[in-house]
Design a protein around this motif. Structure first.
Motif, PDB file in Angstrom:
ATOM      1  N   UNK A 265       0.805  -1.208   0.000  1.00  0.00           N
ATOM      2  CA  UNK A 265       0.000   0.000   0.000  1.00  0.00           C
ATOM      3  C   UNK A 265       0.845   1.270   0.000  1.00  0.00           C
ATOM      4  N   UNK A 266       2.160   1.126   0.091  1.00  0.00           N
ATOM      5  CA  UNK A 266       3.036   2.280   0.105  1.00  0.00           C
ATOM      6  C   UNK A 266       3.235   2.791  -1.308  1.00  0.00           C
ATOM      7  N   UNK A 267       2.912   4.064  -1.576  1.00  0.00           N
ATOM      8  CA  UNK A 267       3.128   4.597  -2.920  1.00  0.00           C
ATOM      9  C   UNK A 267       4.603   4.519  -3.302  1.00  0.00           C
ATOM     10  N   UNK A 268       4.863   4.035  -4.483  1.00  0.00           N
ATOM     11  CA  UNK A 268       6.241   3.973  -4.955  1.00  0.00           C
ATOM     12  C   UNK A 268       7.071   2.903  -4.296  1.00  0.00           C
ATOM     13  N   UNK A 269       6.423   1.882  -3.736  1.00  0.00           N
ATOM     14  CA  UNK A 269       7.169   0.848  -3.015  1.00  0.00           C
ATOM     15  C   UNK A 269       7.662  -0.264  -3.934  1.00  0.00           C
ATOM     16  N   UNK A 270       7.579  -0.064  -5.242  1.00  0.00           N
ATOM     17  CA  UNK A 270       8.025  -1.082  -6.178  1.00  0.00           C
ATOM     18  C   UNK A 270       9.514  -1.326  -5.967  1.00  0.00           C
ATOM     19  N   UNK A 271       9.877  -2.567  -5.857  1.00  0.00           N
ATOM     20  CA  UNK A 271      11.274  -2.929  -5.639  1.00  0.00           C
ATOM     21  C   UNK A 271      11.361  -4.344  -5.132  1.00  0.00           C
ATOM     22  N   UNK A 272      12.568  -4.766  -4.821  1.00  0.00           N
ATOM     23  CA  UNK A 272      12.802  -6.126  -4.355  1.00  0.00           C
ATOM     24  C   UNK A 272      12.987  -6.140  -2.845  1.00  0.00           C
ATOM     25  N   UNK A 273      12.354  -7.119  -2.182  1.00  0.00           N
ATOM     26  CA  UNK A 273      12.560  -7.335  -0.758  1.00  0.00           C
ATOM     27  C   UNK A 273      13.106  -8.733  -0.558  1.00  0.00           C
ATOM     28  N   UNK A 274      13.961  -8.858   0.457  1.00  0.00           N
ATOM     29  CA  UNK A 274      14.591 -10.152   0.687  1.00  0.00           C
ATOM     30  C   UNK A 274      15.015 -10.273   2.138  1.00  0.00           C
ATOM     31  N   UNK A 275      15.252 -11.491   2.560  1.00  0.00           N
ATOM     32  CA  UNK A 275      15.849 -11.779   3.855  1.00  0.00           C
ATOM     33  C   UNK A 275      17.279 -12.248   3.606  1.00  0.00           C
ATOM     34  N   UNK A 276      18.226 -11.498   4.126  1.00  0.00           N
ATOM     35  CA  UNK A 276      19.642 -11.841   3.996  1.00  0.00           C
ATOM     36  C   UNK A 276      20.074 -12.591   5.255  1.00  0.00           C
ATOM     37  N   UNK A 277      20.695 -13.746   5.079  1.00  0.00           N
ATOM     38  CA  UNK A 277      21.116 -14.582   6.204  1.00  0.00           C
ATOM     39  C   UNK A 277      22.636 -14.666   6.208  1.00  0.00           C
ATOM     40  N   UNK A 278      23.223 -14.424   7.372  1.00  0.00           N
ATOM     41  CA  UNK A 278      24.677 -14.513   7.544  1.00  0.00           C
ATOM     42  C   UNK A 278      25.004 -15.669   8.490  1.00  0.00           C
ATOM     43  N   UNK A 279      25.957 -16.511   8.115  1.00  0.00           N
ATOM     44  CA  UNK A 279      26.343 -17.647   8.948  1.00  0.00           C
ATOM     45  C   UNK A 279      27.837 -17.582   9.251  1.00  0.00           C
ATOM     46  N   UNK A 280      28.169 -17.671  10.532  1.00  0.00           N
ATOM     47  CA  UNK A 280      29.569 -17.662  10.942  1.00  0.00           C
ATOM     48  C   UNK A 280      30.269 -18.923  10.462  1.00  0.00           C
ATOM     49  N   UNK A 281      31.462 -18.767   9.918  1.00  0.00           N
ATOM     50  CA  UNK A 281      32.213 -19.911   9.414  1.00  0.00           C
ATOM     51  C   UNK A 281      32.678 -20.801  10.560  1.00  0.00           C
ATOM     52  N   UNK A 282      33.024 -20.182  11.707  1.00  0.00           N
ATOM     53  CA  UNK A 282      33.598 -20.947  12.816  1.00  0.00           C
ATOM     54  C   UNK A 282      32.547 -21.559  13.733  1.00  0.00           C
ATOM     55  N   UNK A 283      31.473 -20.816  14.011  1.00  0.00           N
ATOM     56  CA  UNK A 283      30.487 -21.290  14.993  1.00  0.00           C
ATOM     57  C   UNK A 283      29.144 -21.670  14.387  1.00  0.00           C
ATOM     58  N   UNK A 284      28.889 -21.243  13.166  1.00  0.00           N
ATOM     59  CA  UNK A 284      27.600 -21.515  12.549  1.00  0.00           C
ATOM     60  C   UNK A 284      26.484 -20.613  13.035  1.00  0.00           C
TER      61      UNK A 284
END
Length: 420
Positions: A265-284
């Motif tokens: 419902x937000x005017x001009x809200x066209x765009x991409x939305x995403x969930x970015x997930x970061x995982x630690x290499x050492x601890x997970x």
């Protein structure tokens, strides 16, 4: 001083603010009106206290000059506006905004005063451009208490994300070139902040909690539940930028999410939305970010923006360690805003000088580039030739001991009266 001199009509405050800035940059063991006045060669702290509390000048105007100074030297169309709060531990109950609350400075609930800050993080460098004092409801519901601390009558309760939204809008309205906003969970979980940024078509990478509800075609699910379903091929190892110990390598995954009903419902809200997930290499260990981009961008871009969020921690460390951002011993509203803006200006001078040095000189083998810490050291020892005689130092010793004796006697009288 060339940037802000016009904000001080009278010569006395104009001269004194220059001495005040020199004091902030002088590397004094403690930074307050007493030590700055002694460093400036004045006979008492009255003038410095007058500068902060009663002199005729507007901290908001100097804030605008600070923003212009930073942008003029660090302008970057792809810059990130980074928002975060920091707490200053305080004693007593009379300092404006103080109450028992959680602060990351101590890592626990303490008697503290919390400020929300905005950093301009560009490719060349980063510096503060705005700040706001957080007033808890324990203050805004007590008009007499606010009045005693000099809080303007039109100041109402505002959450930290609301304060951040005001500062970001103020920066964008002033024409600050930036394409992104970054912040931690306090700001990422605020839907009003995210919606406001989408209305301005400003991309964001905002941290959210592991139980943050994310809309999918199969309904809403916690972020951690979506991360558990990711296949091994979804993860990519990328650096979030260089830190003190080298590149910060993590595994990253991106989950595309549909626009939910509110955002649609937000005017001009066209765009991409995403969930970015970061995982630690050492601890997970997992961390999560809500992302919005007006136009599609690669994963590496979102990772780079997420990495820029740490620049505000570096700014807090430099501002507190080099220019006394957290060492103010002031109680009133106007004094807090004046002290912080001058400390931020001193920090911006160091940050801009370091960025200019890196841009104008070729790297020397075996040497790191000039840092804000090293520039402060060089500035203090090479350019600030303030030296005082023994009588001046002895005068200040007597002044301090006399003032402390009066304070001690007052405390004893108050204690005796309470016991009686």
């Amino acid at each position: 001083m060339e940037w802000i001199a016009c904000r001080f009509v009278r010569v006395e405050p104009r001269r004194r603010v220059g001495l005040f800035l020199l004091g902030l940059l002088a590397g004094l063991p403690r930074v307050n009106c007493w030590t700055i006045a002694e460093h400036a060669g004045e006979a008492s702290p009255d003038g410095m206290q007058h500068l902060l509390a009663r002199a005729a000048w507007h901290a908001d105007a100097v804030r605008d000059d600070l923003r212009g100074y930073v942008v003029d030297h660090l302008a970057d169309p792809g810059a990130v506006l980074v928002v975060d709060e920091t707490g200053d531990l305080k004693k007593g109950v009379h300092t404006v905004g103080v109450q028992r609350q959680y602060t990351g400075t101590a890592g626990r609930i303490e008697n503290a005063q919390v400020g929300v800050y905005l950093v301009y993080a560009a490719t060349g460098g980063h510096a503060f451009i705005d700040r706001a004092l957080y007033l808890p409801k324990s203050w805004t519901t007590e008009p007499d208490r606010c009045r005693a601390a000099g809080v303007p009558d039109d100041i109402k309760f505002a959450t930290k994300p609301a304060l951040a939204r005001e500062m970001i809008i103020r920066a964008l309205d002033a024409g600050v070139p930036a394409s992104w906003v970054a912040g931690d969970e306090v700001y990422g979980c605020d839907s009003k902040l995210r919606t406001g940024l989408q209305e301005r078509r400003i991309g964001y990478v905002l941290a959210v909690a592991c139980d943050h509800q994310v809309a999918t075609l199969a309904g809403k699910h916690p972020a951690k539940a979506l991360a558990r379903r990711l296949p091994a091929r979804a993860w990519n190892r990328l650096s979030a930028g260089a830190g003190a110990k080298g590149h910060r390598w993590y595994d990253w995954a991106l989950i595309d999410i549909p626009v939910d009903v509110t955002d649609a419902e937000v005017p001009g809200s066209v765009g991409d939305q995403a969930l970015l997930v970061r995982r630690s290499i050492s601890t997970g260990e997992l961390a999560f970010y809500r992302c919005y981009t007006p136009v599609p961008v690669p994963l590496a871009t979102l990772v780079a923006v997420a990495g820029r969020r740490w620049t505000i921690e570096e700014s807090f460390q430099a501002g507190k360690g080099l220019t006394g951002l957290d060492e103010h011993q002031v109680r009133r509203w106007i004094s807090w805003h004046r002290w912080t803006i001058l400390a931020m200006l001193a920090h911006a001078f160091l940050a801009v000088t370091a960025a200019t040095a890196r841009a104008q000189t070729h790297p020397t083998p075996g040497l790191i580039a000039l840092t804000a810490n090293e520039i402060r050291h060089l500035f203090t020892h090479l350019l600030d030739h303030t030296r005082h005689s023994a009588p001046h130092l002895l005068h200040w010793s007597r002044w301090r001991r006399r003032h402390q004796a009066r304070a001690r006697d007052c405390h004893h009288c108050r204690q005796t009266a309470q016991l009686a």
